[in-house]
Design an enzyme around this catalytic site. Structure first.
Site, mmCIF file in Angstrom:
data_model
loop_
_atom_site.group_PDB
_atom_site.id
_atom_site.type_symbol
_atom_site.label_atom_id
_atom_site.label_comp_id
_atom_site.label_asym_id
_atom_site.label_seq_id
_atom_site.Cartn_x
_atom_site.Cartn_y
_atom_site.Cartn_z
ATOM 1 N N GLU A 46 0.852 -1.200 0.000
ATOM 2 C CA GLU A 46 0.000 0.000 0.000
ATOM 3 C C GLU A 46 0.887 1.248 0.000
ATOM 4 O OE1 GLU A 46 -3.342 -0.284 2.732
ATOM 5 O OE2 GLU A 46 -4.044 -2.088 1.725
ATOM 6 N N GLU A 48 -4.539 -8.942 -0.241
ATOM 7 C CA GLU A 48 -5.356 -8.615 0.942
ATOM 8 C C GLU A 48 -6.799 -8.512 0.505
ATOM 9 O OE1 GLU A 48 -4.136 -5.384 3.517
ATOM 10 O OE2 GLU A 48 -2.021 -5.897 3.218
HETATM 11 O O1 AHR Z 1 -4.880 -6.013 6.979
HETATM 12 C C1 AHR Z 1 -4.778 -4.839 7.725
HETATM 13 C C2 AHR Z 1 -4.157 -3.699 6.944
HETATM 14 O O2 AHR Z 1 -4.990 -3.352 5.879
HETATM 15 C C3 AHR Z 1 -2.842 -3.971 6.281
HETATM 16 O O3 AHR Z 1 -1.754 -3.829 7.137
HETATM 17 C C4 AHR Z 1 -2.801 -2.924 5.212
HETATM 18 O O4 AHR Z 1 -2.029 -3.311 4.098
HETATM 19 C C5 AHR Z 1 -4.254 -2.710 4.862
HETATM 20 O O5 AHR Z 1 -4.607 -1.377 4.814
#
Ligand code: AHR
Length: 516
Positions: free
Chosen positions: A196, A319
């Protein structure tokens, strides 16, 4: 386990009887036109140094009274093994861009204690580091996806971590690894550069990140057989412009571009929405938000088909999962939430989407494995409970490395609540590595069952067996006191003249193996 015999009716019976409250959906599977292989890595997991996701939930340390193997709790590892977890991403997430790998090697009692600035400002003891992670990987029999630090790290740190993990022979870092207890190199299957990077990973523009990617990836050097597949960090919520820029300007080695998107029922509102005790408005908004993953992947695939027609880059959805308001009374930065039947449906819808995009989606990692967001497992001290999401991952194991099959669905009713409507039924089919035909079904309607009539073009369906996950309420969930409130029940169906009709209960997920 109690057998549930769901009614199996002959196709067309409703029409003959002139009145039938249950809708029928016709499904035709084309077994003669196999599609791409569903990479088993789309059933991957993500574990981050966040809340009790690592410390407490998985790692208790070798001295703990909680039964463990070299520090990893036996109950959690044992349960996860049944999921055949294909790949685990670690150490973050946002944490990855703050992580100094050298803090996590050597004698544990001498490792520096840091503050986990991303996740609640709590103590990070560094008790879990590179060696401990690879021990977990070995215990689970999974592949390692290590996420490197682009945010606060340097090309040198990345290069040296890669050397430490993968070098064979006489390099001083290989010898240091041996002195720390592991003479043989670790197998790093995947290495991510940043996370991110548009946000917690450094608030970068696509252009700045791409330059850094090219720079840092250049120094990921090892022997060809030890070279990990490199994953570049994607944009905000599957931002196509970011994917476009990256894919046009990557000059270093890369195999995939990541995509993150979370299901948030309260999207656009004041809160994310409660994990339990929600109304039907939140049920349908969560499922609709989950289905949006399909739009995001489709848009990214379409763009990559223009910028990368040779399919050099795949998409790693590293994710995904539900994100609700945290459990009341818990540290809000620990992202702890309950997990209900709704989460199981969200997961199954994601699987069907990943299967449908198997030609480009090579990996997906649910956030996160234990105690954080849409977890498989919840723990409290020495207690552990398996969530509905755990059960649905287990039900879909036969889809790992299966070959996707085209499916036609006719007569799928819309499930509506208020102004929102989504298709009631979702279907996915594949030829498993076991040679069997596997069928995944979701009924999103929380009120009405649906009859799914299945025909297999080019084959005669004889019978089907598998399991179904449902419950009496939309937010049914497992607790330490009632761990079996939401459990899969066996499901069987037999065919009439090659047509199977399965009554799919309201709010359910079913997986069946079809005998031909
Ligand atoms: O999964 C929790 C968080 O969500 C992670 O650390 C991040 O990459 C995302 O914003």
């Amino acid at each position: 386990m109690k057998w549930i015999r769901l009614p199996v009716i002959a196709a067309g019976m409703c029409a003959a009887a002139m009145a039938c409250a249950t809708q029928q959906v016709d499904v035709e599977i084309d077994a003669a036109r196999p599609g791409p292989v569903i990479n088993r890595n789309v059933y991957g997991q993500f574990v981050e140094h966040l809340g009790t996701g690592v410390y407490g939930g998985l790692w208790v340390g070798p001295e703990s009274p909680i039964p463990n193997t070299r520090g990893w709790r036996d109950d959690a590892v044992g349960a996860l093994k049944a999921l055949h977890v294909p790949v685990v991403r670690w150490p973050g997430g946002c944490f990855a861009d703050d992580y100094a790998w050298r803090d996590g090697i050597g004698p544990r009692d001498r490792r520096p204690v840091k503050i986990n600035a991303n996740w609640g400002g709590v103590k990070e003891t560094n008790a879990v580091g590179t060696h401990e992670f690879f021990d977990l990987v070995d215990q689970l029999g999974t592949a390692a996806y290590v996420n490197g630090n682009v945010g606060t790290g340097s090309a040198r740190e990345i290069a040296e971590w890669i050397e430490y993990m993968t070098a064979d022979g006489q390099s001083s870092l290989a010898r240091l690894r041996a002195r720390n207890g592991h003479p043989a190199p670790f197998k790093v299957a995947f290495f991510g550069l940043g996370n991110e990077s548009w946000g917690c990973g450094g608030n970068m523009t696509a252009r700045h990140y791409t330059d850094l990617y090219n720079h840092d990836a250049t120094f990921v050097r090892t022997t060809p057989d030890a070279m990990p597949a490199l994953i570049a960090a994607g944009g905000l919520d599957g931002d196509v412009a970011w994917t476009d820029y990256l894919s046009r300007h990557i000059r270093a080695n890369a195999s995939a571009i990541s995509l993150h998107y979370y299901t948030v029922p309260g999207r656009g509102g004041k809160t994310k929405g409660a994990a339990t005790g929600f109304g039907e408005d939140q049920w349908i908004s969560a499922l609709k938000d989950a289905l949006h993953m399909d739009d995001l992947i489709a848009a990214n695939v379409a763009r990559l088909d223009e910028t990368d027609p040779g399919k050099k880059y795949t998409i790693a959805v590293d994710e995904w999962g539900t994100w609700y308001d945290p459990t009341p009374g818990t540290n809000p930065r620990f992202l702890q939430q309950q997990n209900s039947l709704r989460d199981a449906l969200v997961a199954a819808l994601h699987f069907h989407i990943f299967h449908a995009h198997a030609a480009r989606v090579s990996m997906a990692n649910i956030a996160q494995m234990v105690n954080v967001l849409q977890a498989m497992i919840l723990t409290d001290g020495d207690r552990m409970v398996l969530t509905p999401t755990y059960h649905v991952f287990r039900m879909y194991v036969p889809f790992q490395d299966a070959t996707a099959l085209p499916v036609k669905v006719a007569g799928d009713p819309q499930y509506r609540f208020g102004a929102t409507a989504i298709p009631a039924v979702s279907v996915s089919a594949a030829r498993g590595k076991d040679g069997k035909l596997h069928l995944g079904l979701v009924n999103a309607d929380p009120h009405d069952a649906v009859d799914v009539a299945v025909q297999v073009a080019g084959a005669q369906a004889v019978a089907a067996q598998g399991s179904v996950l449902t419950a009496s309420t939309m937010d049914a969930h497992n607790t330490f006191a009632a761990p079996d409130a939401v459990l899969p029940a066996p499901l069987r169906a037999s065919a009439d003249h090659g047509k199977l009709v399965v009554r799919l209960p309201a709010k359910s997920v079913a997986v069946l193996a079809i005998d031909e």
